[in-house]
Design a protein around this motif. Structure first.
Motif, PDB file in Angstrom:
ATOM      1  N   LEU A  52       0.656  -1.168   0.038  1.00  0.00           N
ATOM      2  CA  LEU A  52      -0.026  -0.081  -0.135  1.00  0.00           C
ATOM      3  C   LEU A  52       0.913   1.293   0.081  1.00  0.00           C
ATOM      4  N   PRO A  53       0.394   2.267  -0.544  1.00  0.00           N
ATOM      5  CA  PRO A  53       1.201   3.692  -0.200  1.00  0.00           C
ATOM      6  C   PRO A  53       1.304   4.134   1.088  1.00  0.00           C
ATOM      7  N   GLU A  54       2.587   4.702   1.075  1.00  0.00           N
ATOM      8  CA  GLU A  54       2.784   5.054   2.536  1.00  0.00           C
ATOM      9  C   GLU A  54       1.991   6.198   3.204  1.00  0.00           C
ATOM     10  N   THR A  70      -0.956   6.474   9.676  1.00  0.00           N
ATOM     11  CA  THR A  70      -0.659   6.158   8.187  1.00  0.00           C
ATOM     12  C   THR A  70       0.319   4.848   8.053  1.00  0.00           C
ATOM     13  N   VAL A  71       0.263   4.338   7.038  1.00  0.00           N
ATOM     14  CA  VAL A  71       0.846   2.965   6.710  1.00  0.00           C
ATOM     15  C   VAL A  71       2.262   3.231   7.150  1.00  0.00           C
ATOM     16  N   LYS A  72       2.908   4.362   6.662  1.00  0.00           N
ATOM     17  CA  LYS A  72       4.410   4.869   7.076  1.00  0.00           C
ATOM     18  C   LYS A  72       4.556   4.882   8.622  1.00  0.00           C
ATOM     19  N   ASP A  73       3.465   5.083   9.113  1.00  0.00           N
ATOM     20  CA  ASP A  73       3.851   5.094  10.910  1.00  0.00           C
ATOM     21  C   ASP A  73       3.648   3.842  11.356  1.00  0.00           C
ATOM     22  N   VAL A  74       2.665   2.977  10.942  1.00  0.00           N
ATOM     23  CA  VAL A  74       2.538   1.664  11.418  1.00  0.00           C
ATOM     24  C   VAL A  74       3.347   0.602  11.152  1.00  0.00           C
ATOM     25  N   ILE A  75       3.852   0.309   9.697  1.00  0.00           N
ATOM     26  CA  ILE A  75       4.722  -0.813   9.744  1.00  0.00           C
ATOM     27  C   ILE A  75       5.876  -0.672  10.420  1.00  0.00           C
ATOM     28  N   PRO A  76       6.664   0.447  10.847  1.00  0.00           N
ATOM     29  CA  PRO A  76       7.862   0.007  11.859  1.00  0.00           C
ATOM     30  C   PRO A  76       7.419  -0.611  13.189  1.00  0.00           C
TER      31      PRO A  76
END
Length: 117
Positions: A52-54, A70-76
């Motif tokens: 998915l887009p970040e 956001t995906v960028k915040d959750v993945i790590p």
């Protein structure tokens, strides 16, 4: 009369100790199952979020509160949690094996043979 009571008491003590060992092993196995399930859930969520887009919004449950991120915040955060779960799982497996070895040594030391009925 007293000599007959002593072996019976010893046998009862051995049964209690054996039950304690078995219960402990069962509890550790239950924890291992729970942690494995949670790790699998983390893996599935990570696999879903990776393509998915970040900047896409997603929701994350934090201490019972649904938070928009956001995906960028959750993945790590998910990766960190997944690594932590893997370490916990490894520790639990080691603990299980240690307790199992301890039970085997105890059985040999006390000449205990398990009879299944």
């Amino acid at each position: 009369m007293a000599t007959a009571a002593a072996p019976a008491k010893r046998q009862q003590d051995l049964q209690v100790q054996y039950s304690t060992y078995k219960n402990t092993l069962q509890q550790i196995a239950q924890k291992i199952g729970d942690v494995e399930q949670e790790a699998e859930e983390h893996k599935l969520v990570l696999e879903t979020l990776q393509p998915l887009p970040e900047d896409r919004k997603c929701f994350r449950m934090i201490n019972g509160v649904l938070a928009e991120r956001t995906v960028k915040d959750v993945i790590p955060a998910l990766q960190t949690n997944a690594e932590g779960l893997k370490k916990v799982l490894d520790d639990l497996v080691k603990q299980y094996k240690t307790k199992q070895d301890e039970l085997e040594k105890w059985k040999k030391k006390n000449n205990v043979q398990v009879v299944q009925s």
